[in-house]
Scaffold this motif. Sequence first.
Motif, PDB file in Angstrom:
ATOM      1  N   HIS A   1       0.832  -1.200   0.000  1.00 24.71           N
ATOM      2  CA  HIS A   1       0.000   0.000   0.000  1.00 24.71           C
ATOM      3  C   HIS A   1       0.870   1.253   0.000  1.00 24.71           C
ATOM      4  O   HIS A   1       0.603   2.212  -0.737  1.00 24.71           O
ATOM      5  CB  HIS A   1      -0.944  -0.029   1.206  1.00 24.71           C
TER       6      HIS A   1
ATOM      7  N   LEU B   1      -9.560   3.703  -8.842  1.00 26.17           N
ATOM      8  CA  LEU B   1      -8.675   2.669  -9.366  1.00 26.17           C
ATOM      9  C   LEU B   1      -9.231   1.274  -9.104  1.00 26.17           C
ATOM     10  O   LEU B   1      -9.283   0.438 -10.001  1.00 26.17           O
ATOM     11  CB  LEU B   1      -7.288   2.810  -8.739  1.00 26.17           C
ATOM     12  N   VAL B   2      -9.690   1.037  -7.896  1.00 25.10           N
ATOM     13  CA  VAL B   2     -10.242  -0.274  -7.542  1.00 25.10           C
ATOM     14  C   VAL B   2     -11.521  -0.549  -8.321  1.00 25.10           C
ATOM     15  O   VAL B   2     -11.716  -1.642  -8.860  1.00 25.10           O
ATOM     16  CB  VAL B   2     -10.492  -0.354  -6.015  1.00 25.10           C
TER      17      VAL B   2
ATOM     18  N   PHE C   1       0.700   7.302  -9.540  1.00 19.95           N
ATOM     19  CA  PHE C   1      -0.437   7.367  -8.623  1.00 19.95           C
ATOM     20  C   PHE C   1      -0.499   8.742  -7.958  1.00 19.95           C
ATOM     21  O   PHE C   1      -1.566   9.339  -7.846  1.00 19.95           O
ATOM     22  CB  PHE C   1      -0.362   6.264  -7.572  1.00 19.95           C
TER      23      PHE C   1
ATOM     24  N   VAL D   1      -3.523  11.435  -8.051  1.00 20.39           N
ATOM     25  CA  VAL D   1      -4.126  12.023  -6.845  1.00 20.39           C
ATOM     26  C   VAL D   1      -4.189  13.541  -6.972  1.00 20.39           C
ATOM     27  O   VAL D   1      -5.200  14.164  -6.644  1.00 20.39           O
ATOM     28  CB  VAL D   1      -3.354  11.600  -5.575  1.00 20.39           C
TER      29      VAL D   1
ATOM     30  N   LEU E   1      -0.089  -3.234 -11.618  1.00 21.46           N
ATOM     31  CA  LEU E   1      -0.775  -3.173 -10.332  1.00 21.46           C
ATOM     32  C   LEU E   1      -0.582  -4.450  -9.523  1.00 21.46           C
ATOM     33  O   LEU E   1      -0.605  -4.424  -8.296  1.00 21.46           O
ATOM     34  CB  LEU E   1      -2.272  -2.928 -10.540  1.00 21.46           C
TER      35      LEU E   1
ATOM     36  N   GLU F   1      -6.483  11.229  -2.316  1.00 27.23           N
ATOM     37  CA  GLU F   1      -5.855   9.908  -2.394  1.00 27.23           C
ATOM     38  C   GLU F   1      -6.899   8.807  -2.223  1.00 27.23           C
ATOM     39  O   GLU F   1      -6.901   7.818  -2.953  1.00 27.23           O
ATOM     40  CB  GLU F   1      -4.773   9.797  -1.325  1.00 27.23           C
ATOM     41  N   LEU F   2      -7.795   8.989  -1.292  1.00 23.39           N
ATOM     42  CA  LEU F   2      -8.862   8.020  -1.066  1.00 23.39           C
ATOM     43  C   LEU F   2      -9.768   7.915  -2.294  1.00 23.39           C
ATOM     44  O   LEU F   2     -10.104   6.814  -2.740  1.00 23.39           O
ATOM     45  CB  LEU F   2      -9.674   8.403   0.171  1.00 23.39           C
TER      46      LEU F   2
ATOM     47  N   MET G   1      -7.960   6.077  -5.064  1.00 23.58           N
ATOM     48  CA  MET G   1      -7.914   4.647  -4.761  1.00 23.58           C
ATOM     49  C   MET G   1      -9.263   4.001  -5.069  1.00 23.58           C
ATOM     50  O   MET G   1      -9.316   2.920  -5.663  1.00 23.58           O
ATOM     51  CB  MET G   1      -7.543   4.425  -3.292  1.00 23.58           C
TER      52      MET G   1
ATOM     53  N   LEU H   1       2.354   1.753  -3.477  1.00 25.78           N
ATOM     54  CA  LEU H   1       1.402   2.356  -4.408  1.00 25.78           C
ATOM     55  C   LEU H   1       1.271   3.845  -4.144  1.00 25.78           C
ATOM     56  O   LEU H   1       1.302   4.654  -5.069  1.00 25.78           O
ATOM     57  CB  LEU H   1       0.033   1.680  -4.307  1.00 25.78           C
ATOM     58  N   LYS H   2       1.174   4.213  -2.875  1.00 24.54           N
ATOM     59  CA  LYS H   2       1.029   5.621  -2.534  1.00 24.54           C
ATOM     60  C   LYS H   2       2.266   6.431  -2.926  1.00 24.54           C
ATOM     61  O   LYS H   2       2.166   7.617  -3.202  1.00 24.54           O
ATOM     62  CB  LYS H   2       0.747   5.763  -1.038  1.00 24.54           C
TER      63      LYS H   2
END
Length: 79
Positions: free
Chosen positions: A4, A45-46, A13, A17, A62, A38-39, A42, A7-8
Motif C-alpha cells: 500500500h 482505481l479499484v 499514482f 491524486v 498493479l 488519495e482516497l 484509490m 502504491l502511494k
Amino acid sequence: MTRHEELKADPAFRQAVQAVRGAASVLSGVQMSYDEAELLAMFALVTFANGGGLTDPSLRCLARFLPETERTAENARRH
C-alpha cells in the motif's frame, strides 16, 4: 515498505491524486486535502480494475502490489 505504501509512493499514482484533488476542488468549490483525494483516487482505481477496465499490461503493473501468491492477471482483476 508495504504494498500500500509502495502504491502511494508511485509517481503515476501521486500525479493521479493531484489531478483528482484539483478536479474535485474545482467542482465542489472547496479545497480538497491530499488525503481525501488519495482516497478518491484509490476508489476509482479499484472500481475501474474490478469493472474490467484495465488492460493486461496495467494489471501486471498493479499486480506487484498483491501478495506473491496472487500475482496473476486474473487475480489482479478480482482485487
